[in-house]
Design a protein around this motif. Structure first.
Motif, PDB file in Angstrom:
ATOM      1  N   LEU A 191       0.844  -1.194   0.000  1.00 49.19           N
ATOM      2  CA  LEU A 191       0.000   0.000   0.000  1.00 49.19           C
ATOM      3  C   LEU A 191       0.879   1.243   0.000  1.00 49.19           C
ATOM      4  N   PRO A 192       0.691   2.151  -0.924  1.00 45.35           N
ATOM      5  CA  PRO A 192       1.523   3.355  -0.992  1.00 45.35           C
ATOM      6  C   PRO A 192       1.451   4.159   0.304  1.00 45.35           C
ATOM      7  N   GLY A 193       2.599   4.621   0.739  1.00 45.09           N
ATOM      8  CA  GLY A 193       2.637   5.453   1.936  1.00 45.09           C
ATOM      9  C   GLY A 193       2.574   4.685   3.239  1.00 45.09           C
ATOM     10  N   ASN A 194       2.568   3.365   3.174  1.00 41.16           N
ATOM     11  CA  ASN A 194       2.473   2.547   4.380  1.00 41.16           C
ATOM     12  C   ASN A 194       3.711   1.675   4.565  1.00 41.16           C
ATOM     13  N   LEU A 195       3.827   1.135   5.756  1.00 43.85           N
ATOM     14  CA  LEU A 195       4.822   0.128   6.073  1.00 43.85           C
ATOM     15  C   LEU A 195       4.103  -1.064   6.697  1.00 43.85           C
ATOM     16  N   THR A 196       4.681  -2.236   6.540  1.00 43.82           N
ATOM     17  CA  THR A 196       4.107  -3.441   7.138  1.00 43.82           C
ATOM     18  C   THR A 196       4.927  -3.817   8.359  1.00 43.82           C
ATOM     19  N   ARG A 197       4.245  -3.877   9.508  1.00 46.24           N
ATOM     20  CA  ARG A 197       4.898  -4.287  10.748  1.00 46.24           C
ATOM     21  C   ARG A 197       4.467  -5.707  11.083  1.00 46.24           C
ATOM     22  N   THR A 198       5.448  -6.561  11.334  1.00 45.12           N
ATOM     23  CA  THR A 198       5.178  -7.931  11.764  1.00 45.12           C
ATOM     24  C   THR A 198       5.640  -8.072  13.205  1.00 45.12           C
ATOM     25  N   SER A 199       4.709  -8.418  14.084  1.00 48.52           N
ATOM     26  CA  SER A 199       5.038  -8.529  15.498  1.00 48.52           C
ATOM     27  C   SER A 199       5.864  -9.782  15.750  1.00 48.52           C
ATOM     28  N   HIS A 200       6.387  -9.904  16.966  1.00 47.65           N
ATOM     29  CA  HIS A 200       7.203 -11.058  17.310  1.00 47.65           C
ATOM     30  C   HIS A 200       6.373 -12.342  17.344  1.00 47.65           C
ATOM     31  N   SER A 201       5.045 -12.176  17.439  1.00 47.73           N
ATOM     32  CA  SER A 201       4.172 -13.351  17.424  1.00 47.73           C
ATOM     33  C   SER A 201       3.723 -13.717  16.020  1.00 47.73           C
ATOM     34  N   GLY A 202       4.148 -12.921  15.007  1.00 43.82           N
ATOM     35  CA  GLY A 202       3.826 -13.234  13.618  1.00 43.82           C
ATOM     36  C   GLY A 202       2.641 -12.489  13.046  1.00 43.82           C
ATOM     37  N   GLU A 203       1.961 -11.667  13.833  1.00 45.18           N
ATOM     38  CA  GLU A 203       0.821 -10.898  13.335  1.00 45.18           C
ATOM     39  C   GLU A 203       1.326  -9.707  12.513  1.00 45.18           C
ATOM     40  N   THR A 204       0.640  -9.425  11.412  1.00 40.11           N
ATOM     41  CA  THR A 204       1.053  -8.318  10.545  1.00 40.11           C
ATOM     42  C   THR A 204      -0.028  -7.244  10.496  1.00 40.11           C
ATOM     43  N   GLU A 205       0.409  -6.007  10.295  1.00 41.23           N
ATOM     44  CA  GLU A 205      -0.506  -4.885  10.137  1.00 41.23           C
ATOM     45  C   GLU A 205       0.192  -3.798   9.342  1.00 41.23           C
ATOM     46  N   ASP A 206      -0.596  -3.019   8.610  1.00 38.98           N
ATOM     47  CA  ASP A 206      -0.055  -1.889   7.869  1.00 38.98           C
ATOM     48  C   ASP A 206      -0.204  -0.622   8.704  1.00 38.98           C
ATOM     49  N   ARG A 207       0.855   0.166   8.711  1.00 36.92           N
ATOM     50  CA  ARG A 207       0.845   1.430   9.429  1.00 36.92           C
ATOM     51  C   ARG A 207       1.375   2.533   8.520  1.00 36.92           C
ATOM     52  N   ARG A 208       0.928   3.751   8.783  1.00 32.45           N
ATOM     53  CA  ARG A 208       1.366   4.902   7.990  1.00 32.45           C
ATOM     54  C   ARG A 208       2.863   5.108   8.152  1.00 32.45           C
ATOM     55  N   SER A 209       3.556   5.276   7.048  1.00 28.13           N
ATOM     56  CA  SER A 209       4.990   5.488   7.086  1.00 28.13           C
ATOM     57  C   SER A 209       5.322   6.873   7.647  1.00 28.13           C
ATOM     58  N   PRO A 210       6.372   6.976   8.456  1.00 26.57           N
ATOM     59  CA  PRO A 210       6.797   8.296   8.915  1.00 26.57           C
ATOM     60  C   PRO A 210       7.114   9.250   7.774  1.00 26.57           C
TER      61      PRO A 210
END
Length: 238
Positions: free
Chosen positions: A113-132
């Motif tokens: 997704l443009p303008g976003n980053l994908t964060r993967t937690s230590h438990s393996g869950e992923t979510e997209d967050r707005r890039s700084p």
């Protein structure tokens, strides 16, 4: 016998009084409860501010300006979201810089997704967050439009959590806190052929657009309580 009873009663009374004076123990739940997102974010900003001050003194001596805490600028008066928050503002002889701090843990990678980053937690869950960098985009554009071209304006995103792992394909302007000195040194070296920025004049020019009232930050946060829509990349705090 009566004397023994009185001594026992008196001893018990003193015991109860001394126990009552002890500091109450913090419950196990209170000791282990996670800190709020705001507290975690604030801790990251404090760490970045300290690293910035240390680095700027190393590079610039006393010839720099580092704003004390977040700065609210009025970049779109008359609109629904007239202000924007800058986590850190630094004015140096080699440029004007704004930094967005993130205290994210886990693996941080580019997103589809443009303008976003994908964060993967230590438990393996992923979510997209707005890039700084996306959050800085509007602020950078505004400052570049208002300030003379001879003053370079740049921005970066700083990840402060020691448990954050950054993907190798992230833009160079996204880095960990420990890499901040190298990023700023590179910016300094890349501007050696340019005339130095007049730190005093540049600082005054930026602060012309700042809301420095006591309630500025509170008012700004109240206006941007709308939850950002990561699917569209719209974030009212940009």
């Amino acid at each position: 016998m009566l004397i023994k009873i009185l001594i026992a009663v008196g001893g018990y009374y003193l015991y109860r009084r001394s126990k009552g004076r002890r500091r109450p123990r913090t419950s196990h739940l209170a000791r282990t409860a996670p800190r709020s997102a705001d507290a975690i974010g604030a801790a990251g900003e404090v760490a970045t501010q300290a690293k910035l001050r240390e680095t700027l003194r190393w590079l610039c001596g006393d010839e720099f300006y580092l704003h004390d805490g977040p700065l609210v600028i009025e970049h779109a008066p008359g609109t629904a979201f007239p202000t924007a928050e800058i986590d850190h503002l630094a004015v140096t002889p080699f440029g004007i810089f704004i930094f967005e701090t993130k205290n994210w843990s886990g693996h941080i990678a580019p997103s589809v997704l443009p303008g976003n980053l994908t964060r993967t937690s230590h438990s393996g869950e992923t979510e997209d967050r707005r890039s700084p960098l996306a959050q800085n985009r509007t602020k950078l554009r505004f400052l570049r439009e208002q300030l003379p071209d001879m003053w370079p304006v740049a921005g970066a995103g700083v990840f402060t959590s020691p448990t954050a792992v950054l993907h190798r394909d992230l833009p160079i302007d996204l880095f960990s806190l420990n890499d901040l000195p190298y990023w700023l040194r590179h910016k300094r070296d890349s501007c050696k052929e340019r005339s130095p920025v007049d730190v005093r004049r540049a600082t005054a020019a930026v602060l012309m657009y700042a809301d420095t009232s006591i309630t500025a930050l509170t008012d700004h946060k109240a206006r941007v309580t709308t939850e950002p829509d990561f699917s569209t990349g719209i974030n009212p705090s940009d």
